[in-house]
Design a protein around this motif. Structure first.
Motif, PDB file in Angstrom:
ATOM      1  N   VAL A   1       1.200  11.505  -4.729  1.00 16.22           N
ATOM      2  CA  VAL A   1       0.968  10.315  -3.918  1.00 16.22           C
ATOM      3  C   VAL A   1      -0.158  10.647  -2.945  1.00 16.22           C
ATOM      4  CG1 VAL A   1       3.342   9.439  -4.042  1.00 16.22           C
ATOM      5  CG2 VAL A   1       2.693  11.024  -2.202  1.00 16.22           C
ATOM      6  N   LYS A   2      -0.632   9.654  -2.239  1.00 17.44           N
ATOM      7  CA  LYS A   2      -1.532   9.898  -1.118  1.00 17.44           C
ATOM      8  C   LYS A   2      -0.661  10.236   0.087  1.00 17.44           C
ATOM      9  CE  LYS A   2      -4.954   6.570  -2.814  1.00 17.44           C
ATOM     10  NZ  LYS A   2      -5.664   5.289  -2.522  1.00 17.44           N
TER      11      LYS A   2
ATOM     12  N   ASP B   1       1.491   2.819 -10.036  1.00 17.03           N
ATOM     13  CA  ASP B   1       1.084   4.217 -10.117  1.00 17.03           C
ATOM     14  C   ASP B   1       1.268   4.874  -8.752  1.00 17.03           C
ATOM     15  OD1 ASP B   1      -0.085   6.686 -10.425  1.00 17.03           O
ATOM     16  OD2 ASP B   1      -2.044   5.928 -11.088  1.00 17.03           O
ATOM     17  N   PRO B   2       2.249   5.777  -8.591  1.00 13.33           N
ATOM     18  CA  PRO B   2       2.489   6.407  -7.284  1.00 13.33           C
ATOM     19  C   PRO B   2       1.273   7.145  -6.734  1.00 13.33           C
ATOM     20  CG  PRO B   2       4.312   6.848  -8.785  1.00 13.33           C
ATOM     21  CD  PRO B   2       3.209   6.226  -9.609  1.00 13.33           C
ATOM     22  N   ARG B   3       0.385   7.600  -7.618  1.00 13.55           N
ATOM     23  CA  ARG B   3      -0.793   8.328  -7.147  1.00 13.55           C
ATOM     24  C   ARG B   3      -1.723   7.444  -6.323  1.00 13.55           C
ATOM     25  NH1 ARG B   3      -2.715  10.496 -12.863  1.00 13.55           N
ATOM     26  NH2 ARG B   3      -2.210   8.288 -13.229  1.00 13.55           N
ATOM     27  N   GLN B   4      -1.568   6.126  -6.464  1.00  8.94           N
ATOM     28  CA  GLN B   4      -2.384   5.190  -5.699  1.00  8.94           C
ATOM     29  C   GLN B   4      -1.666   4.696  -4.440  1.00  8.94           C
ATOM     30  OE1 GLN B   4      -5.549   4.807  -6.674  1.00  8.94           O
ATOM     31  NE2 GLN B   4      -4.953   6.264  -8.286  1.00  8.94           N
TER      32      GLN B   4
ATOM     33  N   THR C   1       0.803  -1.228   0.000  1.00  9.38           N
ATOM     34  CA  THR C   1       0.000   0.000   0.000  1.00  9.38           C
ATOM     35  C   THR C   1       0.832   1.272   0.000  1.00  9.38           C
ATOM     36  OG1 THR C   1      -1.787  -1.170   1.134  1.00  9.38           O
ATOM     37  CG2 THR C   1      -1.802   1.243   1.275  1.00  9.38           C
ATOM     38  N   GLY C   2       1.951   1.273   0.715  1.00 12.29           N
ATOM     39  CA  GLY C   2       2.694   2.522   0.808  1.00 12.29           C
ATOM     40  C   GLY C   2       3.994   2.378   1.559  1.00 12.29           C
ATOM     41  N   ILE C   3       4.516   3.523   2.006  1.00  9.02           N
ATOM     42  CA  ILE C   3       5.834   3.588   2.617  1.00  9.02           C
ATOM     43  C   ILE C   3       5.818   4.657   3.714  1.00  9.02           C
ATOM     44  CG2 ILE C   3       6.790   5.392   1.090  1.00  9.02           C
ATOM     45  CD1 ILE C   3       9.278   3.574   0.781  1.00  9.02           C
TER      46      ILE C   3
ATOM     47  N   LYS D   1       4.182  19.756  -1.630  1.00 13.93           N
ATOM     48  CA  LYS D   1       5.081  19.190  -2.632  1.00 13.93           C
ATOM     49  C   LYS D   1       4.571  17.868  -3.197  1.00 13.93           C
ATOM     50  CE  LYS D   1       9.940  18.344  -3.640  1.00 13.93           C
ATOM     51  NZ  LYS D   1       9.891  19.294  -4.778  1.00 13.93           N
ATOM     52  N   PHE D   2       3.892  17.073  -2.371  1.00 13.82           N
ATOM     53  CA  PHE D   2       3.565  15.716  -2.806  1.00 13.82           C
ATOM     54  C   PHE D   2       2.081  15.448  -3.005  1.00 13.82           C
ATOM     55  CE2 PHE D   2       7.814  15.201  -0.959  1.00 13.82           C
ATOM     56  CZ  PHE D   2       8.445  14.561  -2.023  1.00 13.82           C
TER      57      PHE D   2
END
Length: 430
Positions: A354-355, A326-329, A300-302, A349-350
């Motif tokens: 990304v989420k 897809d980084p947006r997810q 899911t993420g980092i 900035k992000f």
């Protein structure tokens, strides 16, 4: 609402123990404890207190007898029926019965193991040794006890009206931060401030202020006791402790190289969704992602917890793109040394790339900077970390070499094995 200043003035610790519940801890500790209970229950570990801010001479500020009383009180705690019911029956991260019956039966019978305490060179040497699932649960209460005893030592010097003014100023300071964050569109932020809080009562007040001031932008707290009491989401995933101990247990360089991924393979067997969050910086984010197995890209993420947060997030975004994701997810959680200005900067900035989410820690629950003489309540960097596993030293490299831990020769060995080159040291504020 509790009048904190009056409570401090009239303070008797038996009424206000620093740690008042076995679940007055961070949610990730319980998640990790269940994983360790399942996968490494017989591992023997040693945890030790480390004061990175050595100019704060804790053993000269805090009475040893009072510290022992508080630690002994923690050892007397066990789960209440209501706490057990909450853990067994509540929904966490969309999942009911997150904690398995065999783990809960063990946890319901748990008392924390003994501690060893000495004074040396103006500091306390506080260590805990025993079975990993038991000893690991000392980390958060030990830090909370030391941090609050330091606060109490400073507050004892103040008169009744000084205390009232102090807390009024601290409340105003925090509320102004919250009002600034309120205008950040799409913000998602949680309280991560248990381990280095000013006090339990102050953390509880800060959480209530976040609830009222940020409404749906405030997504929960890492503190299980406060989450249960305030009917909030308990927030947390995993921490550096897992790869540090798994790595210490390996016999060969190849096994060591794979240990951080074995941690997450074990984690994946138990958790999905938003609990599949990578913490990549234990032995360097860039190398970790470069050598990561393909299945990790689907997580899911980092979480970015050391080094330059912008650089860390950019590395993650490139890695996801290279792996066809897809980084947006994907979710990026920032959690290192945050305050309002940095939160707003990172969000701007992000967001959209990304989420974005934030775990706001010490400067939410312990920002009394500039409020008393000599800045005697300024937060400082105190940690309690695994030092060894089955007699072997643990190592943490981090993306910030100022946070590196372990014997010098082992640090150099780990740098070689994980391909960690030159690093930029950054001040460790909290």
């Amino acid at each position: 609402m509790v009048d904190i200043a009056t409570r401090v003035w009239n303070h008797k610790w038996k009424i206000d123990p620093i740690v008042r519940s076995l679940i007055d801890t961070d949610f990730y500790k319980l998640l990790m404890c269940q994983s360790i209970f399942r996968n490494k229950p017989d591992t023997t570990v040693v945890f030790s207190l480390i004061n990175r801010s050595s100019k704060i001479r804790l053993a000269e500020l805090i009475d040893e007898g009072e510290l022992r009383e508080q630690l002994d009180h923690v050892r007397s705690l066990s789960l209440t029926r209501g706490e057990s019911t909450w853990l067994r029956g509540n929904t966490f991260y969309g999942k009911r019965q997150m904690f398995r019956p065999d783990f809960m039966e063990w946890f319901e019978g748990l008392r924390l193991p003994p501690y060893h305490l000495e004074k040396r060179d103006g500091q306390f040497e506080l260590t805990f040794e025993g079975a990993w699932p038991e000893v690991m649960l000392w980390e958060i209460p030990a830090l909370a006890v030391l941090m609050e005893l330091r606060s109490r030592a400073v507050l004892e010097r103040l008169g009744r009206f000084e205390l009232q003014v102090l807390y009024a100023r601290a409340m105003t300071k925090l509320w102004e931060k919250i009002q600034l964050l309120r205008g950040t569109e799409g913000l998602r932020i949680a309280d991560f401030g248990t381990r280095r809080r000013h006090s339990y009562l102050w953390q509880d007040w800060a959480v209530q202020a976040m609830q009222e001031g940020l409404e749906e932008k405030f997504i929960g707290t890492s503190n299980c006791s406060i989450a249960m009491r305030r009917e909030l989401e308990a927030i947390g995933t995993n921490a550096h402790e897992l790869p540090m101990v798994y790595s210490a247990l390996t016999d060969t360089d190849d096994d060591l190289r794979q240990a951080p991924y074995q941690v997450l393979a074990d984690w994946q067997e138990e958790h999905d969704g938003n609990l599949r969050i990578i913490l990549p910086d234990t032995y360097g984010t860039e190398g970790f992602l470069k050598n990561a197995p393909d299945w990790l890209a689907g997580w899911t993420g980092i979480r970015i917890d050391s080094g330059d947060p912008v650089a860390g997030a950019e590395i993650a975004i490139r890695w996801w793109k290279d792996r066809g994701e897809d980084p947006r997810q994907k979710l990026v959680i920032f959690s290192d040394g945050l305050d309002v200005e940095k939160i707003e900067e990172l969000h701007a900035k992000f967001v959209g790339r990304v989420k974005v989410s934030f775990g706001w820690g010490t400067l939410l629950t312990n920002d009394f900077r500039g409020l008393v003489a000599d800045d005697a309540l300024a937060p400082f960097s105190l940690v309690c970390k695994a030092q060894s596993a089955n007699g072997r030293p643990t190592v943490k490299l981090s993306d910030n070499p100022a946070k590196a831990m372990g014997p010098k020769d082992e640090i150099e060995r780990y740098k070689r094995i994980f391909g960690v080159g030159a690093q930029l040291a950054q001040e460790v504020v909290v």
